[in-house]
Design a protein around this motif. Structure first.
Motif, mmCIF file in Angstrom:
data_model
loop_
_atom_site.group_PDB
_atom_site.id
_atom_site.type_symbol
_atom_site.label_atom_id
_atom_site.label_comp_id
_atom_site.label_asym_id
_atom_site.label_seq_id
_atom_site.Cartn_x
_atom_site.Cartn_y
_atom_site.Cartn_z
ATOM 1 N N GLY A 198 -7.711 -23.136 1.116
ATOM 2 C CA GLY A 198 -7.717 -22.040 0.142
ATOM 3 C C GLY A 198 -6.860 -20.875 0.614
ATOM 4 N N THR A 199 -7.359 -19.662 0.422
ATOM 5 C CA THR A 199 -6.620 -18.440 0.812
ATOM 6 C C THR A 199 -7.225 -17.801 2.058
ATOM 7 O OG1 THR A 199 -8.017 -17.088 -0.652
ATOM 8 C CG2 THR A 199 -5.964 -17.994 -1.586
ATOM 9 N N ASN A 200 -7.920 -18.585 2.829
ATOM 10 C CA ASN A 200 -8.588 -18.017 4.023
ATOM 11 C C ASN A 200 -7.608 -17.329 4.967
ATOM 12 O OD1 ASN A 200 -10.935 -18.994 2.990
ATOM 13 N ND2 ASN A 200 -11.156 -20.690 4.449
ATOM 14 N N ALA A 201 -6.388 -17.880 5.077
ATOM 15 C CA ALA A 201 -5.427 -17.327 6.044
ATOM 16 C C ALA A 201 -4.179 -16.797 5.358
ATOM 17 C CB ALA A 201 -5.059 -18.396 7.074
ATOM 18 N N ARG A 202 -4.228 -16.534 4.038
ATOM 19 C CA ARG A 202 -3.071 -15.990 3.334
ATOM 20 C C ARG A 202 -3.145 -14.458 3.420
ATOM 21 N NH1 ARG A 202 -2.341 -18.371 -2.444
ATOM 22 N NH2 ARG A 202 -2.206 -20.218 -1.111
ATOM 23 N N LEU A 203 -2.073 -13.805 3.996
ATOM 24 C CA LEU A 203 -2.117 -12.384 4.315
ATOM 25 C C LEU A 203 -1.186 -11.591 3.424
ATOM 26 C CD1 LEU A 203 -2.008 -12.578 8.241
ATOM 27 C CD2 LEU A 203 -3.999 -12.588 6.739
ATOM 28 N N THR A 204 -1.607 -10.329 3.144
ATOM 29 C CA THR A 204 -0.764 -9.321 2.496
ATOM 30 C C THR A 204 -0.829 -8.051 3.338
ATOM 31 O OG1 THR A 204 -2.620 -8.592 1.118
ATOM 32 C CG2 THR A 204 -1.127 -10.268 0.194
ATOM 33 N N TYR A 205 0.292 -7.198 3.237
ATOM 34 C CA TYR A 205 0.428 -6.021 4.095
ATOM 35 C C TYR A 205 0.575 -4.761 3.245
ATOM 36 C CZ TYR A 205 1.573 -9.606 7.570
ATOM 37 O OH TYR A 205 1.551 -10.697 8.383
ATOM 38 N N TYR A 206 0.049 -3.647 3.770
ATOM 39 C CA TYR A 206 0.321 -2.342 3.166
ATOM 40 C C TYR A 206 0.190 -1.292 4.269
ATOM 41 C CZ TYR A 206 -4.804 -1.827 3.028
ATOM 42 O OH TYR A 206 -6.132 -1.750 3.357
ATOM 43 N N LEU A 207 0.818 -0.097 4.009
ATOM 44 C CA LEU A 207 0.798 0.990 4.985
ATOM 45 C C LEU A 207 -0.417 1.861 4.730
ATOM 46 C CD1 LEU A 207 4.562 2.080 5.070
ATOM 47 C CD2 LEU A 207 3.331 0.642 6.697
ATOM 48 N N GLU A 208 -1.209 2.012 5.787
ATOM 49 C CA GLU A 208 -2.397 2.845 5.672
ATOM 50 C C GLU A 208 -2.081 4.300 6.046
ATOM 51 O OE1 GLU A 208 -6.929 2.011 6.757
ATOM 52 O OE2 GLU A 208 -5.688 2.343 8.535
ATOM 53 N N LYS A 209 -1.251 4.502 7.072
ATOM 54 C CA LYS A 209 -0.825 5.836 7.485
ATOM 55 C C LYS A 209 0.681 5.838 7.567
ATOM 56 C CE LYS A 209 -4.955 7.171 10.114
ATOM 57 N NZ LYS A 209 -5.481 7.624 11.419
ATOM 58 N N ASN A 210 1.333 6.662 6.679
ATOM 59 C CA ASN A 210 2.788 6.752 6.661
ATOM 60 C C ASN A 210 3.198 8.152 7.110
ATOM 61 O OD1 ASN A 210 5.480 6.207 6.218
ATOM 62 N ND2 ASN A 210 5.144 5.289 4.202
ATOM 63 N N VAL A 211 4.490 8.393 7.245
ATOM 64 C CA VAL A 211 5.029 9.699 7.638
ATOM 65 C C VAL A 211 5.803 10.258 6.455
ATOM 66 C CG1 VAL A 211 6.394 10.962 9.332
ATOM 67 C CG2 VAL A 211 5.222 8.858 10.006
ATOM 68 N N MET A 212 5.611 11.561 6.177
ATOM 69 C CA MET A 212 6.250 12.187 5.014
ATOM 70 C C MET A 212 7.495 12.954 5.452
ATOM 71 S SD MET A 212 4.332 11.246 2.554
ATOM 72 C CE MET A 212 4.916 12.307 1.235
ATOM 73 N N ASP A 213 8.537 12.879 4.644
ATOM 74 C CA ASP A 213 9.735 13.702 4.821
ATOM 75 C C ASP A 213 9.495 14.990 4.041
ATOM 76 O OD1 ASP A 213 12.161 14.904 4.991
ATOM 77 O OD2 ASP A 213 13.336 13.162 4.383
ATOM 78 N N GLU A 214 9.217 16.062 4.769
ATOM 79 C CA GLU A 214 8.820 17.302 4.118
ATOM 80 C C GLU A 214 9.944 17.913 3.291
ATOM 81 O OE1 GLU A 214 7.407 19.835 7.149
ATOM 82 O OE2 GLU A 214 5.646 18.602 7.654
ATOM 83 N N SER A 215 11.189 17.570 3.640
ATOM 84 C CA SER A 215 12.301 18.162 2.880
ATOM 85 C C SER A 215 12.355 17.633 1.450
ATOM 86 C CB SER A 215 13.622 17.879 3.603
ATOM 87 O OG SER A 215 13.861 16.483 3.666
ATOM 88 N N VAL A 216 11.918 16.397 1.240
ATOM 89 C CA VAL A 216 11.970 15.814 -0.112
ATOM 90 C C VAL A 216 10.591 15.468 -0.617
ATOM 91 C CG1 VAL A 216 14.316 14.966 0.167
ATOM 92 C CG2 VAL A 216 12.386 13.531 0.852
ATOM 93 N N GLY A 217 9.549 15.559 0.248
ATOM 94 C CA GLY A 217 8.190 15.264 -0.170
ATOM 95 C C GLY A 217 7.946 13.797 -0.400
ATOM 96 N N LYS A 218 8.645 12.922 0.272
ATOM 97 C CA LYS A 218 8.483 11.473 0.107
ATOM 98 C C LYS A 218 8.091 10.840 1.442
ATOM 99 C CE LYS A 218 11.880 10.844 -3.624
ATOM 100 N NZ LYS A 218 13.109 10.112 -4.024
ATOM 101 N N PRO A 219 7.386 9.677 1.335
ATOM 102 C CA PRO A 219 7.127 8.947 2.587
ATOM 103 C C PRO A 219 8.433 8.401 3.163
ATOM 104 C CG PRO A 219 6.402 7.647 0.706
ATOM 105 C CD PRO A 219 6.769 8.999 0.161
ATOM 106 N N ILE A 220 8.500 8.314 4.474
ATOM 107 C CA ILE A 220 9.748 7.910 5.121
ATOM 108 C C ILE A 220 9.894 6.400 5.151
ATOM 109 C CG2 ILE A 220 11.017 7.995 7.328
ATOM 110 C CD1 ILE A 220 9.809 10.702 7.840
ATOM 111 N N PHE A 221 8.782 5.645 5.233
ATOM 112 C CA PHE A 221 8.859 4.200 5.397
ATOM 113 C C PHE A 221 8.090 3.470 4.305
ATOM 114 C CE2 PHE A 221 9.131 6.122 9.633
ATOM 115 C CZ PHE A 221 10.368 5.632 10.045
ATOM 116 N N SER A 222 8.466 2.213 4.073
ATOM 117 C CA SER A 222 7.776 1.319 3.141
ATOM 118 C C SER A 222 7.653 -0.044 3.806
ATOM 119 C CB SER A 222 8.561 1.204 1.835
ATOM 120 O OG SER A 222 9.823 0.593 2.066
#
Length: 1617
Positions: free
Chosen positions: A217-241
């Motif tokens: 089944g899907t016991n070992a099928r993985l998905t990823y997401y960022l829990e803590k990112n870094v913001m670029d304060e000059s544009v107000g956007k996260p730096i990484f995806s």
């Protein structure tokens, strides 16, 4: 009778002997195939026949193992299922081919998850009666602790568990459940991105692991997401995806700036299909681009440096500069800016690996140049874009450098006149000034101080001296006849550091004066025939050593001495003719009467010769006139005795003397003819013309009686009888090596052996026989053991004769004893025998500069020819010896390759010869490098004699002692008795003594005694071991006590010389002129003197040795790198080997309990300790050290927990290698200016060192005669105190020892405890994590490293001791043991494989040698080198040899005394007491033995039936017996053994080992399963190999628990591979 089977044998199972009727089986019976045979037999005698029936019933036996219905069982269950345990998983079924036997099966399991010893821990169980299998515990499928498949083996044994075994395999598959959350395998992931980069750039890919089944089944099928990112304060956007499926992290913005932020941290979450999550952290580094300029850390650099020494430019940089640059991708490059200032052309900049820049000198710097003396100033420049970047001004920077120059001693002095000449009369007085020589030095503005010295190589006899002002004077009388001129080299030496010198030549021409009397030109021996009238018979010339061009010679005037006897005056006349012979003058000698040779054979005529000098010199010469013979007498019968000495019994054909008949005429051979009286002897030849007898080659040792007849044609005599007795004695090599010698004057060789007194015409006892009798009295031996094997005339006029002899008394007495006792009794011998002994122990090196200018050693050679002395009635044929002085220091003469032939190892040591060197394997207790005993105890009233010290130009003697008395002679070598004849007296001596508790050295080279006392702080009779080192050359002597370890020494920073008070440990002085060498040839006496003191008579009252005996221990006596063997002195009294009294202090110490065989008791009586031999450690030296193997690029760095002594350094280690080069260890100070480096260079040891802080004056010590890259363990030691350094290899003797002896300069070296000790190579770091090891010591081992005796740890086994810690190491392992190298190696015959460390070689077996064509191995004749000592007889064997030792000697080479006789010489009462004690002890032991024997007989029971049965029982495996004991009507006895087939089952019969049955409680199956578990332990990802069980049937084990020979196969019947 004829027998035959007619019927019932269709398959041919049975056969019968046609003539015997014996019936037997031709194949095995099988119950399952046929149960009964009905046979019909017939017997016939050729005419009649009869038949009979035999019914054979086949009895069933258990010969078929159970058979499972499947070879492999498989089943699937859920993992981690803990419900309804135990859970049934499957049932196995079996059948049995023995269908008529009971089906009583017993089941069991083994394999993964089965614990036989602790069944409660097993994961599975089986019902032994039904075969039902259950899971007892939940099973884990997932990594890391679980496994997806579990492998088991099921066994079935029939007949209730006592029969045969069958087996099958089981695999249990586990079905996955989602019980594992995703995990990130790293604590921190790293990624990087270049600054100023674009949007959506890939940074890093991050992956998580899920141990669940990816196919479930899907016991070992993985998905990823960022829990803590870094913001670029000059544009107000996260730096990484992040990509949800792939885990790729990307940039979400552009243009990141490294100078703003160098690193970002983000958190990533991975989630599986069941909602379980895991978290990981990513560190993202922002990579730099070069967008900032460099900047020097200083605007101006100030340095001070020394001027260069000529064209020798410094290799080290003068200055290292650094720059600041915010970028980290810089490629720095440095340069000196051309024409930027004065001196820019003399320097260059070098870019270093670490980004710094170094200023180097490329042209000489000269302080004497007035412009350069003011210094230099110029600019340097740096670019951060490499060499091509200097054109980009934005990326460069500049700075100023000022160099101040210091003056050094770079200019040698120079003489105003390099060549000068002086003329002086040879009788000029001592102290006369010859010339003034002046030199100057441009350094220090011409203010440096210059000293002058004469190079003694140009003035060996030290005739001249020079003072501090350069004035050359005469300091020793001159002699033109010895040296008409002298070419003197004069040195001018400045006071710089280091010093420099210049050379000038002075020629001194010696002008002659008339100081030599003339003499006859040569040794004329004119002949006057007897019975002739007066006549002129000789004309004599003269010569004069003085200069004839100064009228100090001819013309010469001659006359007969007025003091001659009247018969000479009446017989001869001398007439002088000064005008003859070209004006030089001659003398004509005339006879005045007739002469009769039978009255007198020779006349000695003293002739006075006067020269023409002013004033004239007059000399007297003796002219020998020989009276010629005329055959004017008849002959009579005579008898002759001949003594012949044959060297090793291998004498060539040799003339042994003429046949003797009594005839006053001795020049009448032409009138005589000699013949054999009877048949000739096969061992001898006769020359019939002159009567010379020749003995043939290899005539055996015996007494031969020869008879001859002599015919005289002039007197018509015939058949006059002559008898000759020839006694042949063999002389061994041991006799020659153990020989003593004397030199006598005024007696010829013929006079020495003559047995006829011509004055009385009566026989007499020869001087030789009387000399032998006196020797027998002195040595207390029988005269039969004394052989005067060589008597030779050394000088004819006046006669000087040399005698060599040996003394055998169960063994050969040593030459020191023989010579020494003659010296003691010398006056007595001379008085009784009328001899004048001018030398005892003939020594061609004794008289200084007579044969060698410097080192000298004697070489005694036995020539192939023999030496004949024919004295008419007596003839002597001895060994023709040649004693040659060799101008070498034997101890340091290493030109010949080391060899085991002859054996250099002492005291029964075994010599092992390797490709490049040899070494000795010594008996226990013989610890010297050549198996010497190195210590000896003296009781305060004794002494010990050893070989004398040898003459060497430079010498070093060291000795250790432990005294319990304030007075005592440590050693003495010099005269034993005083001789009245001063011209033959050698007064040289050396005496080392303890006087009033302090050490004192007296040394005399023959021209005065030097007294060197050492005023130590404490008295030396303190129960501690002390060491004395004595150094001497031709002029100076130094004495050091305990290597001055307690001296108070100071050295200021930057100083080139140490200061301190050495008076408590050191003394030095200059010897009185002019003798230059210590010439001693008497025995070296240790621990006391064997004779009464006579020193006041010989030396006067000043500086006289006390001669008091020593009490305590003396050891490690080394002279010029050779240890003295203290085991068997040639003569001794009240002394013993080793130091047993001191060793008791170590044995009684509770912490040590003795030092054992691997240590030596050291220290003091109050603080004893064990000094462990190399390779051992621990309080009692019973713990082996653990070596380390050094791979490539390996090293160890240490930190010490103690501060080493700055004055003394002692480093030692063991090592083994095949490599040619590599650095073993390095020690440095904190500035890396003082250092010591031990290395391998081309396979040899080399120690380089520099102890000067101001400058580098590197010195080297090498051991270039012994290669150490031979794969063997070697022990190396470096000892230093002050500037004295010694390098020792494998005990440090001979070519394994080298040293320097320097007593000035910088004496201290502070080793850096933190950064100054490296093993394995020099480590250079290019950055914090990158290094390179130079002079890499690789693919080799090191062991037992010690500094100052303190053991350093050696990783990886140990990282610290109480003395040191390993601060850093790389690439070390513990694999120093060599695996078997000859495995699967086959050498071509006849060579065999030899195990070496980490390699092998094919060579000849031990005891054989390779032939010249390198094709075969030949037996080595070890007897060729005469290995048997002390008169032993050698017998060659294959391999090796054996020695037949004489009485009193034992050992492989007859080297060991059977008893040390000199140590114990009891009187009769003591012997009686000992005998009584022995009888009492033996009686007590006998009574005890009888009593114990009687009691033992009472206790011993009779043999029991069980024991008898056990001893006579037949083992099944060994004898092939059947299953039962009954053989009557049992046809198994008819079986012809057949090779069994190994299957998966068989008989399970327990094997009885050593009479003990298998232990109860362990069934056969249990044992089998236990072995199976051992094989199956571990992680079984792959299917195991189950074929090991049948292999058990051919294994041979030691114990029944481990044996599976019970499977029933006879190992003797198995097929042989």
């Amino acid at each position: 009778m004829h027998y035959e089977i007619l019927d019932g044998n269709d398959d041919g199972t049975f056969a019968i002997g046609n003539l015997t009727g014996e019936m037997y089986l031709t194949r095995p019976l099988d119950y399952e195939r046929k149960k009964k045979y009905d046979l019909r037999l017939v017997v016939s005698d050729g005419r009649y026949e009869n038949d009979a029936s035999i019914i054979v019933h086949v009895l069933d036996v258990n010969d078929n193992p159970p058979l499972f219905d499947r070879h492999l069982y498989e089943t699937i269950i859920n993992e981690e299922d803990g419900e309804d345990l135990p859970k049934h998983i499957l049932t196995v079924t079996v059948t049995d081919g023995d269908y008529d036997r009971p089906k009583d099966f017993v089941f069991s399991l083994s394999g993964q998850g089965i614990d036989v010893e602790h069944p409660e821990n097993s994961h599975f169980q089986i019902v032994s009666s039904t075969g039902e299998i259950f899971a007892r515990k939940p099973l884990d499928r997932d990594h890391p602790g679980g496994r997806p498949n579990w492998g088991l083996t099921v066994f079935a044994q029939d007949e209730g568990g006592t029969g045969l075994v069958g087996y099958s395999e089981i695999v249990v598959h586990l079905r996955d459940v989602n019980d594992n959350a995703p995990i990130f395998l790293q604590d921190l992931y790293y990624g990087n991105i270049t600054e100023n980069g674009e949007y959506d750039q890939e940074v890093v890919t991050i992956k998580a692991e899920d141990y669940d089944d990816p196919d479930e089944g899907t016991n070992a099928r993985l998905t990823y997401y960022l829990e803590k990112n870094v913001m670029d304060e000059s544009v107000g956007k996260p730096i990484f995806s992040i990509d949800r499926e792939t885990g790729i992290v990307r940039t979400a913005v552009c243009c990141l700036d490294r100078e703003a932020a160098k690193e970002y941290l983000i958190q990533v979450v991975a989630m599986d299909g069941g909602g379980l999550t895991g978290t990981g952290t990513v560190s993202i580094q922002i990579l730099d681009v070069n967008d900032r300029p460099p900047r020097f850390t200083k605007d101006e650099w100030l340095i001070e440096t020394e001027e260069t020494d000529g064209s020798n430019l410094p290799e080290e940089p003068l200055l290292t500069v650094t720059v600041q640059d915010e970028d980290n991708t810089n490629v720095f490059s440095y340069r000196v800016v051309d024409s930027s200032g004065f001196g820019a052309d003399k320097f260059t900049m070098v870019t270093n690996d670490d980004g710094t820049g170094s200023l180097m000198v490329i042209k000489p710097l000269d302080y004497e140049n007035y412009r350069e003396a003011n210094g230099f100033k110029f600019q340097i420049e740096v670019s951060d874009e490499g060499e091509e970047g200097f054109s980009d001004v934005y990326h460069t920077a500049k700075s100023w450098v000022k160099v101040k120059l210091k003056d050094i001693n770079d200019n040698p002095p120079y003489f105003t006149e390099k060549v000068s000449e002086a003329r002086v009369f040879e009788n000029a007085p001592v102290g006369r000034s010859l010339v003034n020589i002046t030199a100057f030095d441009p350094d220090m503005g011409g203010k440096s101080k210059i000293s002058y010295r004469i190079d003694r190589a140009s003035d060996r006899n030290r005739h001249f001296a020079i003072d501090s002002s350069g004035s050359v004077t005469i300091q020793r009388p001159l002699d033109r006849e010895t040296s008409p001129y002298h070419l003197i080299k004069i040195l001018a030496i400045d006071d710089g550091i280091p010093t420099k010198s210049a050379t000038a030549m002075l020629t001194v021409i010696v002008i002659d004066i008339n100081d030599n009397a003339p003499k006859i030109l040569e040794d004329y021996r004119p002949v006057i025939p007897e019975n002739q009238p007066p006549r002129k018979f000789a004309e004599v010339l003269a010569t004069d050593a003085d200069d004839p061009f100064r009228n100090n010679g001819p013309p010469f005037h001659f006359r007969l001495s007025p003091y001659v006897p009247d018969d000479i005056k009446a017989s001869f006349r001398v007439d002088s003719f000064p005008d003859r012979a070209n004006g030089e003058g001659t003398a004509v000698i005339s006879s005045l009467r007739k002469f009769d040779r039978e009255v007198q054979k020779e006349y000695l005529i003293p002739i006075i010769v006067k020269d023409s000098g002013s004033p004239p010199m007059i000399g007297t010469s003796t002219l020998t006139v020989v009276i010629g013979d005329d055959n004017d007498n008849q002959m009579k019968s005579g008898m002759k005795e001949i003594l012949f000495y044959s060297y090793k019994g291998r004498a060539l054909d040799t003339q042994i003397g003429r046949v003797y008949i009594h005839d006053p005429d001795d020049w009448d051979l032409e009138d005589k003819k000699f013949t054999w009286a009877m048949s000739h002897h096969p061992n001898f030849l006769l020359n019939e013309e002159n009567g010379m007898i020749t003995m043939k080659y290899a005539t055996s040792e015996n007494l031969y009686n020869l008879q001859f007849e002599v015919h005289d044609g002039k007197h018509y005599q015939s058949k006059v009888q002559a008898k000759v007795n020839v006694k042949v004695r063999h002389v061994s090599e041991s006799a020659v090596k153990s020989s003593a010698s004397v030199r006598i004057e005024n007696i010829s060789d013929e006079e020495f052996i003559r047995q006829w007194d011509y004055r009385t015409n009566k026989p007499m006892k020869s001087i030789a026989d009387r000399f032998k009798e006196k020797l027998a009295e002195i040595y207390d031996v029988s005269g039969h053991g004394i052989d005067l094997f060589s008597i030779q005339l050394r000088q004819r006029m006046p006669p000087i004769t040399d005698i060599f002899f040996s003394v055998y008394n169960s063994w050969y007495l040593k030459p020191e004893k023989l010579n020494g006792l003659i010296m003691i009794h010398r006056n007595e011998i001379e008085e009784e025998l009328g001899l004048s002994i001018i030398m005892v122990g003939i020594d061609e090196c004794l008289y200084e500069n007579a044969n060698c200018f410097g080192s000298c050693a004697n070489n005694l050679e036995v020539l192939k020819t023999h030496y004949l002395i024919d004295a008419n009635r007596t003839s002597y044929v001895g060994l023709h010896t040649k004693l040659t002085p060799e101008c070498v220091c034997t101890a340091r003469n290493f030109f010949q390759k080391e060899s085991c032939r002859p054996n250099p190892c002492l005291n029964d040591g075994k010599c092992v010869e390797e490709e490049s060197s040899i070494h000795c394997i010594c008996p226990e207790g013989y610890d010297g490098p050549k198996c010497q005993i190195l210590t000896r105890t003296f009781q305060g009233n004794g002494f010990a004699w050893f070989p004398p010290l040898q003459v060497c130009e430079r010498s070093h003697l060291s000795i250790e002692f432990m005294s319990t008395s304030p007075e005592g002679t440590i050693l003495y070598n010099g005269p034993i008795t005083f001789q009245n004849v001063k011209k033959h007296t050698v007064t040289d001596f050396i005496a080392l003594e303890i006087v009033d508790g302090r050490l004192r050295l007296l040394i005399n080279f023959g021209s005065g005694t030097l007294n060197l006392p050492v005023n130590s702080a404490e008295e030396l009779n303190d129960g501690r071991w002390h060491k004395a080192d004595i150094f001497w050359d031709k002029e100076t002597v130094r004495l050091a006590l305990d290597q001055c370890t307690e001296a108070n020494i100071a050295e200021s920073r930057g100083s080139a010389k140490s200061n301190g008070d050495f008076s408590t440990c050191h003394a030095h002085g200059t010897l009185p002129p002019f003798n230059e060498y210590l010439n001693v040839h008497s025995p070296l006496q240790v621990g006391g003197l064997a004779h009464e003191t006579f020193f006041t008579t010989l030396y006067g009252k000043d500086h006289v040795p006390l001669g008091k005996p020593f009490q305590g221990c003396i050891g490690n006596l080394m002279m010029n790198s050779h240890f003295y063997d203290f085991s068997h002195p040639s003569l001794q009294k009240n002394s013993a080997t080793r130091c047993p009294h001191f060793e008791t202090f170590c044995n009684s110490n509770s912490t040590m309990m003795g030092c054992g065989t691997n240590g030596v008791c050291s220290g003091s009586t109050s603080e004893p300790h064990c000094l462990c031999k190399s390779g051992w450690m621990g309080p009692s030296c019973d713990e082996p050290t653990i070596p380390a193997y050094f791979e490539a690029q390996s090293f160890v760095k240490y930190t010490l927990s103690f501060k080493p002594n700055p004055f003394r350094t002692n480093v030692q280690m063991r090592f083994r290698t095949w490599e040619m080069d590599g650095e073993l260890f390095r020690i440095t100070d904190k500035l890396n200016r003082k250092y010591g480096i031990l290395s391998l260079k081309e396979g040899y040891l080399q120690f380089k060192y520099n102890f000067h802080e101001l400058y580098t004056e590197e010195r080297e010590l090498c051991l270039s005669k012994v290669a150490v890259n031979n794969g063997e363990w070697h022990f190396v030691k470096v000892e230093r105190y002050g500037m004295n350094v010694a390098l020792l290899l494998d005990g440090g003797e001979g070519r394994r020892y080298n040293e320097t002896s320097i007593f000035s300069g910088s004496l201290l070296m502070d080793i850096d405890e933190q950064e100054g000790i490296f093993i394995g190579g020099k480590v250079n770091y290019s950055n914090a994590n990158t290094f390179k090891v130079h002079d890499d010591y690789k693919f080799a081992c090191i062991d037992d490293i010690r500094i100052e005796g303190k053991i350093l740890p050696l990783p990886p086994e140990t990282s610290s001791t109480q003395w040191a810690q390993v601060s850093l190491y790389h690439n070390l392992t513990s694999q120093c043991n060599s695996p078997t190298q000859c495995l699967n190696i086959t050498c071509i015959a006849p060579f065999t494989c030899k195990e070496l460390w980490m390699r092998h070689e094919c060579g000849c077996p031990e005891g054989s040698l390779l032939s010249r064509d390198h094709h075969i191995c030949l037996d080595e004749d070890e007897c060729f080198s005469s290995p048997c000592r002390n008169g032993g007889t050698c017998h060659n064997q294959q391999p090796s040899y054996s020695c037949q030792c004489p009485t009193g000697f034992v050992g492989t080479n007859c080297e060991l005394l059977q008893e040390d006789r000199p140590l114990f010489q009891p009187n009769l009462p003591v012997l009686a007491a000992i005998i009584v004690c022995i009888i009492v002890v033996l009686a007590a032991l006998g009574a005890t033995f009888i009593l114990c024997l009687s009691r033992r007989r009472q206790r011993v029971p009779k043999d029991s039936p069980d024991q008898t049965k056990h001893e006579t029982s037949v083992h099944y495996d060994d004898k092939g017996g059947g299953e039962g004991e009954v053989t009557i009507l049992d046809l198994t006895a008819l079986n012809v053994p057949a090779t069994p087939v190994v299957t998966n089952g068989g008989n399970l019969i327990a094997k009885e080992v050593q009479g003990s049955p298998m232990k109860s409680g362990i069934t056969n199956v249990d044992v089998l399963i236990c072995k199976r578990d051992v094989q199956s332990s571990g992680n079984f990802k792959d299917p195991p190999d189950w074929h090991f069980i049948p292999n058990y049937a051919i294994q041979e084990e030691e114990t029944p628990e481990e044996s599976v020979s019970f499977l029933g196969y006879n190992r003797h019947a198995l097929p042989q591979n």
